[in-house]
Design an enzyme around this catalytic site. Structure first.
Site, PDB file in Angstrom:
ATOM      1  N   TYR A  92       0.817  -1.220   0.000  1.00 52.43           N
ATOM      2  CA  TYR A  92       0.000   0.000   0.000  1.00 52.43           C
ATOM      3  C   TYR A  92       0.853   1.274   0.000  1.00 52.43           C
ATOM      4  CZ  TYR A  92      -2.978  -3.722   1.789  1.00 52.43           C
ATOM      5  OH  TYR A  92      -3.612  -4.899   1.980  1.00 52.43           O
ATOM      6  N   TYR A 140     -11.892  -7.642   6.718  1.00 50.42           N
ATOM      7  CA  TYR A 140     -10.742  -7.719   5.800  1.00 50.42           C
ATOM      8  C   TYR A 140     -10.525  -9.184   5.432  1.00 50.42           C
ATOM      9  CZ  TYR A 140      -6.264  -7.607   3.587  1.00 50.42           C
ATOM     10  OH  TYR A 140      -5.270  -7.768   2.656  1.00 50.42           O
ATOM     11  N   ASP A 154     -12.925 -16.998   8.311  1.00 51.94           N
ATOM     12  CA  ASP A 154     -11.591 -16.617   7.874  1.00 51.94           C
ATOM     13  C   ASP A 154     -10.721 -16.491   9.122  1.00 51.94           C
ATOM     14  OD1 ASP A 154      -9.288 -15.328   7.130  1.00 51.94           O
ATOM     15  OD2 ASP A 154     -10.273 -13.819   5.881  1.00 51.94           O
ATOM     16  N   LYS A 166      -1.182 -17.174   7.163  1.00 48.86           N
ATOM     17  CA  LYS A 166      -0.284 -16.440   8.051  1.00 48.86           C
ATOM     18  C   LYS A 166       0.553 -17.354   8.965  1.00 48.86           C
ATOM     19  CE  LYS A 166      -2.004 -11.857   7.565  1.00 48.86           C
ATOM     20  NZ  LYS A 166      -3.359 -11.405   7.244  1.00 48.86           N
TER      21      LYS A 166
END
Ligand SMILES: *Cc1c(COP(=O)(O)O)cnc(C)c1O
Length: 435
Positions: free
Chosen positions: A25, A153, A252, A281
């Site tokens: 980003y 997210y 998630d 992750k």
């Protein structure tokens, strides 16, 4: 000659980075400061100028055992000697099977089928495909949408982005490209641990369930969309309504999985099971990129009985053997460690030491769950100021928007964690005085 930079001086390659490389980003016209790292070991990150920082980020939820971990290093070295990669189409290997068996054994009993993807976002894409193919196979042709939440997210690929918060996820920027899904208000719970705003979700799903293939939700903590914590009661109620209305539940746990919230998986807080589960992750202990999507035998076989029957996904690096082997090693290391006691200690220490931030004028809210600590500020943080300031104070933290948060490796020691919480107090005090 493929390079001409003198790499003996980090300043040279740092300058090249600033000129040529995107970071997450970032804007090439207004590059944010980046710090050259040369090594990481345990909980310490070593910069090129020799400074050593206590890591409060675990490389975004991932490095739960810290860096340069001998057991994890060994797993990769051993695997490297037999095969670093092989295509998964038409071939299989022990590291993939071992990992699948482990994941099936440690997650909810109903989860029996595994898809090994190469990143969290991709595992979300796969979960969405599973849900859509399942509903199609059942003849539910109108169930083509997902129900997500504000502040969610789920990743940066287009499918995943379409179920991220419509504002943070920049739906307006990609209007016309992103699929249209439904969004309920972000979960809110009261002090007694009961859902406070469940009606919004309930009204939406009751009204639209004929169009909804699945609900997608980050259990207990919404991560990158705002570090918002909520309660098991809310999850419980979501599960019940999904069952009632024939809507699948995708959880998630890419961020929350592998102990971060105090349970091995966050859905355990509510005693529920997902229909589809995404992991990533910390799956490899932060060593390599790998993710997994798990589902039940019923869903997998329903997909298989439909048209075309095949689950339509197959990444080139699917089930990469190096990544699978280090993932199995990481899970075994975690389960053999006193991880619950460690997370409990981290939680108590963060609660005790972050509390004093609450009194400062710049602070809106302080919250802790498991090994996640959050100091939410009143205003957006100037990254160009705060990032170097934390480095000066000897810690590595990466705030975003108005959030300073800690998610350290589980092996962090008391004094190391105190160094982080003190640095946060110092920085937030400076921000409060300058107001
Ligand atoms: C990080 C994250 C993702 C995306 O994973 P990547 O590996 O970055 O693609 C998806 N969902 C959640 C909850 C995450 O925290």
């Amino acid at each position: 000659m493929t390079t001409s930079i003198d790499y003996t001086d980090a300043a040279n390659w740092l300058a090249y980075d600033v000129d040529h490389i995107w970071h997450p980003y970032t804007n090439v016209c207004k590059p944010s400061p980046v710090f050259p790292v040369v090594a990481a070991e345990g909980v310490m990150i070593e910069l090129a100028d020799g400074r050593r920082l206590v890591d409060g980020m675990a490389s975004w939820w991932a490095a739960i055992h810290g860096y340069n971990q001998p057991v994890l290093n060994q797993a990769i070295e051993t695997q490297l000697k037999s095969m670093s990669h092989i295509m998964f189409g038409g071939l299989t290997h022990e590291p993939a099977v071992r990992l699948a068996e482990t994941l099936i054994n440690i997650t909810a009993d109903s989860l029996q089928h595994v898809f090994l993807a190469d990143s969290g976002s991709v595992s979300v894409e796969v979960a969405m495909k599973m849900a859509l193919q399942y509903q199609l196979a059942r003849g539910n042709k109108n169930k083509t949408r997902l129900l997500s939440f504000r502040n969610a997210y789920h990743g940066d690929t287009f499918g995943a982005m379409s179920v991220c918060d419509p504002v943070n996820g920049m739906h307006s920027l990609f209007q016309g490209v992103l699929a249209q899904h439904y969004f309920a208000d972000a979960p809110i719970c009261n002090e007694q641990g009961q859902a406070d705003n469940f009606e919004d979700f309930e009204n939406l799903i009751r009204r639209q369930h004929n169009e909804i293939a699945a609900v997608i939700l980050e259990p207990m903590v919404q991560g990158a969309g705002g570090m918002r914590m909520y309660c098991a009661d809310y999850l419980h109620k979501v599960r019940a309504l999904c069952d009632e209305l024939n809507v699948l539940l995708i959880l998630d746990e890419i961020a929350t999985g592998f102990g971060r919230t105090g349970k091995l998986f966050a859905y355990e807080h509510a005693g529920i099971r997902p229909d589809i589960l995404c992991l990533g992750k910390a799956l490899t202990g932060g060593y390599m990129t790998l993710a997994a999507t798990l589902t039940s035998r019923h869903i997998a076989e329903t997909i298989g009985g439909g048209e075309p029957g095949n689950l339509m996904h197959g990444p080139t690096f699917m089930a990469n053997p190096l990544a699978c082997s280090v993932a199995s090693a990481s899970i075994n290391l975690l389960l053999a460690s006193p991880w619950q006691a460690r997370i409990d200690r981290i939680e108590k220490q963060m609660r005790a030491e972050l509390q004093r931030c609450q009194e400062l004028s710049a602070v809106k809210n302080v919250r802790v769950m498991g090994a996640i600590g959050v100091v939410e500020l009143q205003c957006e943080i100037d990254m160009h100021w705060i990032q170097p300031r934390f480095v000066e104070l000897g810690v590595w933290l990466r705030p975003f928007n108005n959030l300073i948060y800690i998610m350290p490796p589980y092996i962090i020691e008391t004094e190391q964690l105190s160094k982080i919480t003190s640095a946060i107090f110092t920085v937030v005090t400076e921000l409060s005085v300058s107001k």
